[in-house]
Structure formats: structure tokens, C-alpha cells
Design an enzyme around this catalytic site. Structure first.
Site, short mmCIF file in Angstrom:
data_model
loop_
_atom_site.label_atom_id
_atom_site.label_comp_id
_atom_site.label_asym_id
_atom_site.label_seq_id
_atom_site.Cartn_x
_atom_site.Cartn_y
_atom_site.Cartn_z
N LYS A 70 104.30 -98.62 41.38
CA LYS A 70 105.11 -97.97 42.41
C LYS A 70 105.94 -99.24 43.32
O LYS A 70 107.01 -99.13 43.50
CB LYS A 70 104.48 -97.19 43.17
N ASN A 104 111.76 -89.99 37.53
CA ASN A 104 110.76 -89.26 38.40
C ASN A 104 109.57 -89.26 37.83
O ASN A 104 108.24 -89.09 38.32
CB ASN A 104 111.31 -87.63 38.59
N ARG A 154 108.07 -79.91 35.64
CA ARG A 154 107.52 -79.24 36.73
C ARG A 154 107.55 -80.28 37.73
O ARG A 154 107.88 -81.05 37.92
CB ARG A 154 106.01 -79.02 36.11
N SER A 200 106.32 -94.07 45.51
CA SER A 200 105.15 -93.38 46.40
C SER A 200 104.78 -93.98 47.65
O SER A 200 104.87 -95.32 47.74
CB SER A 200 103.98 -93.24 45.54
N TYR A 210 98.53 -97.77 39.73
CA TYR A 210 99.63 -96.71 40.35
C TYR A 210 100.29 -97.72 41.61
O TYR A 210 101.61 -97.66 41.66
CB TYR A 210 99.08 -95.42 40.80
N ASN A 251 109.10 -89.12 25.55
CA ASN A 251 107.99 -89.99 26.19
C ASN A 251 108.60 -91.33 26.92
O ASN A 251 108.99 -92.32 25.82
CB ASN A 251 106.69 -90.60 25.31
N ALA A 256 100.83 -100.70 42.19
CA ALA A 256 101.23 -102.03 41.55
C ALA A 256 102.60 -101.57 40.82
O ALA A 256 103.65 -102.17 41.06
CB ALA A 256 100.48 -102.78 40.60
P1 NAI Z 1 103.40 -83.85 38.21
O1 NAI Z 1 102.23 -84.30 37.50
O2 NAI Z 1 103.44 -82.59 38.69
O3 NAI Z 1 104.78 -84.05 37.30
C1 NAI Z 1 104.94 -85.19 36.46
C2 NAI Z 1 105.82 -84.93 35.37
O4 NAI Z 1 106.22 -86.10 34.75
C3 NAI Z 1 105.21 -83.89 34.49
O5 NAI Z 1 106.10 -82.92 34.02
C4 NAI Z 1 105.13 -84.80 33.23
O6 NAI Z 1 104.84 -84.08 32.13
C5 NAI Z 1 106.17 -85.77 33.46
N1 NAI Z 1 105.48 -86.83 32.63
C6 NAI Z 1 104.56 -87.83 32.40
N2 NAI Z 1 104.60 -88.61 31.80
C7 NAI Z 1 105.79 -88.56 30.97
C8 NAI Z 1 106.39 -89.55 30.15
N3 NAI Z 1 105.53 -90.38 29.52
N4 NAI Z 1 107.46 -89.18 29.78
C9 NAI Z 1 108.07 -88.05 30.34
N5 NAI Z 1 107.55 -87.41 31.11
C10 NAI Z 1 106.32 -87.69 31.61
O7 NAI Z 1 103.63 -84.95 39.28
P2 NAI Z 1 104.57 -84.80 40.69
O8 NAI Z 1 103.78 -84.79 41.83
O9 NAI Z 1 105.61 -83.78 40.31
O10 NAI Z 1 105.11 -86.33 40.54
C11 NAI Z 1 106.35 -86.55 40.27
C12 NAI Z 1 106.68 -88.15 40.92
O11 NAI Z 1 106.47 -87.89 42.45
C13 NAI Z 1 105.84 -89.16 40.06
O12 NAI Z 1 106.58 -90.26 39.94
C14 NAI Z 1 104.70 -89.50 41.15
O13 NAI Z 1 104.07 -90.52 40.77
C15 NAI Z 1 105.62 -89.23 42.30
N6 NAI Z 1 104.75 -89.16 43.56
C16 NAI Z 1 103.99 -87.88 43.64
C17 NAI Z 1 103.23 -87.51 44.65
C18 NAI Z 1 102.53 -86.35 45.15
O14 NAI Z 1 101.73 -86.21 46.06
N7 NAI Z 1 102.51 -85.52 44.31
C19 NAI Z 1 103.14 -88.63 45.67
C20 NAI Z 1 103.98 -89.74 45.74
C21 NAI Z 1 104.58 -90.00 44.58
#
Ligand code: NAI
Length: 248
Positions: A160, A91, A16, A143, A156, A64, A158
Site C-alpha cells: 500500500k 480497489n 463486494r 490503506s 500489506y 485476477n 509495503a
Molecule cells: P474485501 O475482501 O471485502 O473485498 C475485496 C475484493 O477484492 C473482493 O471482492 C475480492 O474478490 C476482490 N479481489 C481480491 N483479489 C482479487 C484479484 N486478484 N483480482 C480481482 N479481484 C480481487 O475487502 P474490502 O474491505 O472491501 O477492501 C477493498 C480495498 O480497500 C482493498 O484494497 C483493501 O486493501 C482496502 N482497505 C480496506 C480496509 C478495511 O478496513 N476493510 C482498510 C484499508 C484499506
């Protein structure tokens, strides 16, 4: 010919949000995709099917990425389908927000585990074969919070910030081996991760973002696809901000 034709990309957390958009964008640019996801089988299958509908190969791998043993087991499974990974996109990420003085060790470890240890383990798994083949791309999703810090996000930020420092060090180590290592640092993007942020806080974010809006997952994905492409051959060790001007 598409720029990523014949390449295989592995995207973590691709069920997602930003990861899904990255997987679809890389596929649109010609790559076959290994879709890693943590728990939602149906969402991952939908991403896989969307990629296959574009005529690319795609398979899903549940794991995971914070669990070292599970990562190695996934590596063995992936190898049977995709013997080599050309592009690794780290990601997957989570947040466990709380002011530092209230933050527990568990909340610290969980966030560092997924956001920093996970990418480190994945890179450790795939970097040697990239070096051996003389071509590779590692792209870490950091991030703006790692660059600026944020109230309630010491864990978070630290993780990133650490991922950015890790990126630069590894980039130096493999720069002469045909492998580039970069970060994309999103600002505030409309995904499930930010869906829980109160409306008032989101309005404040828009106010302090020069472009006056949040970003879309696709706007991150296109920068990732650029870094993966031959056009970015002289780009390494960079953290590219995609944040509407929030941090310059
Ligand atoms: P999200 O929560 O929608 O998606 C994160 C995905 O990572 C999910 O599909 C989740 O199941 C998966 N995930 C989480 N833990 C996991 C694990 N242990 N093993 C495998 N998969 C795992 O978040 P989003 O917004 O799509 O974030 C994606 C990346 O972008 C992340 O690294 C987040 O920190 C970064 N980010 C997001 C921002 C935002 O505003 N949405 C801003 C800056 C960075």
C-alpha cells in the site's frame, strides 16, 4: 445533469465490500460501470443488476488482476463493450497477515501481486488512452496501514505504501494531460476483510480511532466519487485519509 454522466468507470474487486460501494456510488453520480471481480459470479451479477436498475450501463468482467495475461485479455473483452475507460478505480486487495519473520515468500508475493502489481498493470493498460483523450481519473485504494505500518502486515503495508508512491510519480507524469491520479486511504472499515478480525482487536481499533467507531464502505465510496468528479479537477497526487481521525 449528474456529475459523472457520460463517463465510464472500471472498478476492480467490485463484487463486494468497498469496491461494491464505489461502483454503486459512481453509478448514482451518473457513470456507467465495468465491474471487475475475482470469483463470485452471483455477487457481481447482483452489483451489475443494481446499477442497471439505476438506469446506467453495467457489465461484469471476471479476472485476477494480479495475472498480467488475464488483465490484457480482460482489456480486450472490455473494449468491445466500453471502448474507453474514463475512471479507473484500483480497489481489489487482499491480506495475508503474519509477523515478518514467519512470513513466507508466497505470502509476500500474493499480497504485493494483488495490492501493488495489479493496480500497476491496470493503470498501464488504461493510462495511455486517458492521456490521448485528455481526461481521466485513476483512483487507488491504499490503506492507513501503508501510512502507519502495522504489526503482522509488513507485506500489506509495503504494497500500500508502494502504491501511494507509484500514485504520486504517475500523477506528476500526467498532470498536464488532463489526468489526475490519487489515493484514498481507508482506516478500519466494516467489510468481509475486517470481519475475521477478533472482537477484542476491533474494540481496540475503536478505542484508538478518535471518532470511536469503524467506517462504512459508503464513506469511502463518496470520497472516491468526489475525486472522480469535475469538482476535484485541481486535486492530484494526493492520498486522502478516510479513517475517523486514526492517522492525521
Ligand atoms: P474485501 O475482501 O471485502 O473485498 C475485496 C475484493 O477484492 C473482493 O471482492 C475480492 O474478490 C476482490 N479481489 C481480491 N483479489 C482479487 C484479484 N486478484 N483480482 C480481482 N479481484 C480481487 O475487502 P474490502 O474491505 O472491501 O477492501 C477493498 C480495498 O480497500 C482493498 O484494497 C483493501 O486493501 C482496502 N482497505 C480496506 C480496509 C478495511 O478496513 N476493510 C482498510 C484499508 C484499506
Amino acid at each position: 445533469m449528474l456529475p459523472l454522466q457520460g463517463r465510464v468507470a472500471l472498478v476492480t474487486g467490485a463484487g463486494r465490500g468497498i469496491g461494491r460501494a464505489i461502483a454503486l456510488s459512481l453509478a448514482r453520480h451518473g457513470a456507467d460501470i465495468a465491474v471487475n471481480y475475482a470469483s463470485n459470479d452471483k455477487a457481481a451479477e447482483e452489483v451489475r443488476d443494481e446499477i442497471r436498475a439505476m438506469g446506467r450501463r453495467a457489465e461484469i468482467f471476471k479476472c485476477n488482476i494480479a495475472d498480467d495475461t488475464a488483465v490484457h485479455a480482460m482489456g480486450e473483452t472490455i473494449k468491445k463493450v466500453f471502448p474507453a475507460i474514463d475512471i479507473l478505480v484500483n480497489n481489489a486487495g487482499i491480506t495475508r497477515d503474519k509477523t515478518f519473520m514467519k512470513m513466507t515468500h508466497v505470502e509476500w508475493d500474493e499480497v504485493v501481486g494483488v495490492n501493488l502489481k495489479g493496480p500497476v498493470q491496470m493503470t498501464h493498460l488504461y493510462l495511455p488512452q486517458m492521456v490521448e483523450r485528455g481526461w481521466g481519473r485513476v483512483i487507488n485504494i491504499t490503506s492507513v496501514i501503508g501510512q502507519m505500518g502495522n504489526f503482522g502486515q509488513a507485506n500489506y503495508a509495503a504494497a500500500k505504501g508502494g502504491l501511494d508512491a507509484f500514485t504520486k510519480s504517475v500523477a506528476r507524469e500526467v498532470a498536464r494531460k488532463g489526468v489526475t491520479v490519487n489515493c484514498v486511504a481507508p482506516g478500519f472499515i466494516r467489510t468481509d476483510m475486517t470481519a475475521g478480525v477478533p472482537e477484542k482487536a476491533l474494540e481496540h481499533i475503536k478505542t484508538i480511532t478518535p471518532m470511536g467507531r469503524m467506517g462504512e464502505a459508503e464513506e469511502i465510496a463518496e470520497v472516491v466519487s468526489f475525486l472522480a468528479s469535475p469538482s476535484a479537477s485541481f486535486v492530484t497526487g494526493q492520498e486522502i485519509g478516510v479513517n475517523g481521525g486514526l492517522y492525521m
